[in-house]
Enzyme design. Structure first.
Site, mmCIF file in Angstrom:
data_model
loop_
_atom_site.group_PDB
_atom_site.id
_atom_site.type_symbol
_atom_site.label_atom_id
_atom_site.label_comp_id
_atom_site.label_asym_id
_atom_site.label_seq_id
_atom_site.Cartn_x
_atom_site.Cartn_y
_atom_site.Cartn_z
ATOM 1 N N LYS A 167 78.905 -40.716 78.842
ATOM 2 C CA LYS A 167 78.209 -40.513 80.121
ATOM 3 C C LYS A 167 76.725 -40.857 79.965
ATOM 4 O O LYS A 167 76.243 -41.013 78.845
ATOM 5 C CB LYS A 167 78.364 -39.054 80.546
ATOM 6 C CG LYS A 167 77.677 -38.108 79.583
ATOM 7 C CD LYS A 167 78.073 -36.671 79.774
ATOM 8 C CE LYS A 167 77.303 -35.811 78.790
ATOM 9 N NZ LYS A 167 77.939 -34.561 78.478
ATOM 10 N N TYR A 173 42.717 -42.568 82.671
ATOM 11 C CA TYR A 173 42.508 -41.727 83.856
ATOM 12 C C TYR A 173 41.988 -40.346 83.481
ATOM 13 O O TYR A 173 42.481 -39.711 82.545
ATOM 14 C CB TYR A 173 43.831 -41.538 84.600
ATOM 15 C CG TYR A 173 44.313 -42.758 85.339
ATOM 16 C CD1 TYR A 173 43.545 -43.356 86.331
ATOM 17 C CD2 TYR A 173 45.558 -43.295 85.042
ATOM 18 C CE1 TYR A 173 44.007 -44.473 87.011
ATOM 19 C CE2 TYR A 173 46.034 -44.419 85.721
ATOM 20 C CZ TYR A 173 45.243 -44.996 86.714
ATOM 21 O OH TYR A 173 45.701 -46.086 87.381
HETATM 22 C C1 LIG Z 1 78.212 -34.129 77.279
HETATM 23 C C2 LIG Z 1 79.415 -33.333 77.019
HETATM 24 C C3 LIG Z 1 79.889 -33.144 75.715
HETATM 25 C C4 LIG Z 1 79.155 -33.645 74.493
HETATM 26 O O1 LIG Z 1 78.136 -32.760 74.123
HETATM 27 P P1 LIG Z 1 77.269 -33.043 72.801
HETATM 28 O O2 LIG Z 1 76.453 -31.825 72.625
HETATM 29 O O3 LIG Z 1 76.428 -34.245 73.120
HETATM 30 O O4 LIG Z 1 78.229 -33.311 71.720
HETATM 31 C C5 LIG Z 1 81.085 -32.471 75.565
HETATM 32 N N1 LIG Z 1 81.754 -31.984 76.629
HETATM 33 C C6 LIG Z 1 81.311 -32.133 77.893
HETATM 34 C C7 LIG Z 1 82.106 -31.585 79.024
HETATM 35 C C8 LIG Z 1 80.126 -32.785 78.125
HETATM 36 O O5 LIG Z 1 79.684 -32.930 79.377
#
Ligand SMILES: *Cc1c(COP(=O)(O)O)cnc(C)c1O
Length: 375
Positions: A38, A267
């Protein structure tokens, strides 16, 4: 015109593959690793990252929304793709067309999928999301028996899995992990006896800290990109696993000049030099994911040395102090994240300056700059 920007994210495909293999070794031969891709693979580029993980043997991918899953399929990614957040009802046909696995947490969605399955003369396998203590998405354990009973009657729908998530698995020995796991595994026993499906809860933190929670699959994100979920302090505790950061961020100096003592910089003139100062202008600012929080406190690498940001970070520029470093010129390489000579700056170093975590640094830099893949 060159299509290239001064600022480049370089992603090492072999580092991603290496990390996948390392996590798969910890999970063990019988427990598949779902690669969480994701957020454009935490800024690493979803399709390219998925290909690198697939090269390491990955056949399970996790995304948030349907559109990401469709992009993966259209790029030729095979295996199971899990949609963990959801989709619009009008897009339900795409779930079938691309053979995706929806994660569900409402009866309405289950019903929609079941109706479509019947209409198509197919079956749809779904994973049910449980909230076993995260306080986020999912059905509460109390609601689960009635929900399963209800959706269990829907023709065309099969409950092929159940999942939950840990709030503090990055902290070794956190009580919430043990509690959450107990709640989840109790729920799993019930569905397993009825449906024989697969259960998964472990994220990167649990993969590294809590082997008892591996169940039938683990889901890893941050570790696959080369970082320990709890940050630097925890990395030492797991020196048995060698994770390699896959992302590097480089730019180049666009101007060098020397200003007299007393000059105000950027700035607000929040920095004023006491002595003559040699400044290099860098074409990186908060638009490129280099947070304004680095004003007067960020560091970057030039000629193998750590140098400091002076003044405020602008939208597309900032200034660094190269006083006393010989022969610094426009065009010289700047490393904002990665290695130069013997010096290294990683996402955790940057996260510290932003009061954040490596996850956010990777998303910000990776998703706001041109990316290139290297071996
Ligand atoms: C993003 C996510 C993970 C992975 O988490 P990490 O801490 O990056 O390993 C696992 N399960 C779900 C549902 C997530 O959204």
């Amino acid at each position: 015109m060159k299509d290239k920007s001064f600022n480049r994210i370089q992603v090492s495909a072999s580092a991603l593959q290496h990390n996948f293999t390392a996590i798969q070794v910890i999970a063990g031969a019988d427990v598949p690793v779902m690669a969480m891709v994701k957020a454009d693979a935490y800024g690493h580029g979803m399709v390219m990252a998925a290909r690198a993980f697939a090269r390491g043997g990955c056949v399970n991918f996790g995304v948030a929304e349907l559109r990401e899953a469709v992009i993966l399929r259209e790029a030729g990614i095979q295996g199971a793709i899990y949609i963990t957040l959801g989709f619009f009802p009008e897009d339900v046909a795409l779930v079938f067309r691309h053979n995706l696995v929806p994660v569900i947490y409402s009866y309405e969605t289950a019903r929609l999928l079941a109706d479509k399955a019947v209409a198509l003369g197919q079956e749809i396998g779904v994973h049910v999301k449980v909230d076993s203590g995260m306080g986020r998405l999912g059905l509460l354990p109390d609601e689960l028996p009635a929900f399963l009973e209800r959706i269990g009657k829907l023709p065309g729908l099969r409950i092929t899995g159940m999942m939950s998530h840990f709030p503090e698995a990055d902290i070794n020995g956190a009580p919430s992990t043990v509690q959450g796991y107990e709640i989840f595994s109790k729920a799993c026993r019930e569905v397993k006896s009825k449906f024989g499906n697969i259960c998964h809860i472990a994220n990167s933190g649990a993969v590294l800290n809590f082997p008892a929670s591996f169940c039938d699959m683990v889901r890893s994100g941050i570790a696959l990109y080369g970082y320990h979920p709890a940050g630097k302090s925890a990395a030492g505790a797991h020196n048995s696993v060698n994770l390699v950061p896959a992302m590097t961020f480089v730019s180049q100096i666009i101007q060098v000049k020397t200003l007299p003592a007393g000059s105000g910089i950027s700035y607000g003139h929040t920095f004023r030099s006491e002595k003559p100062i040699t400044l290099a202008v860098m074409p990186v600012g908060y638009d490129d994911g280099f947070s304004r929080l680095f004003s007067n406190c960020g560091q970057v690498l030039v000629h193998g040395r750590r140098v400091s940001v002076r003044g405020r970070i602008c939208m597309n520029m900032c200034m660094i102090d190269v006083t006393g470093i010989d022969n610094v010129r426009a065009g010289d390489e700047i490393v904002l994240m990665g290695r130069q000579g013997n010096e290294v700056i990683n996402a955790e170093d940057l996260a510290q300056g932003m009061h954040s975590i490596s996850y956010e640094v990777l998303c910000l830099l990776g998703n706001n700059n041109q990316r290139e893949y290297i071996e």
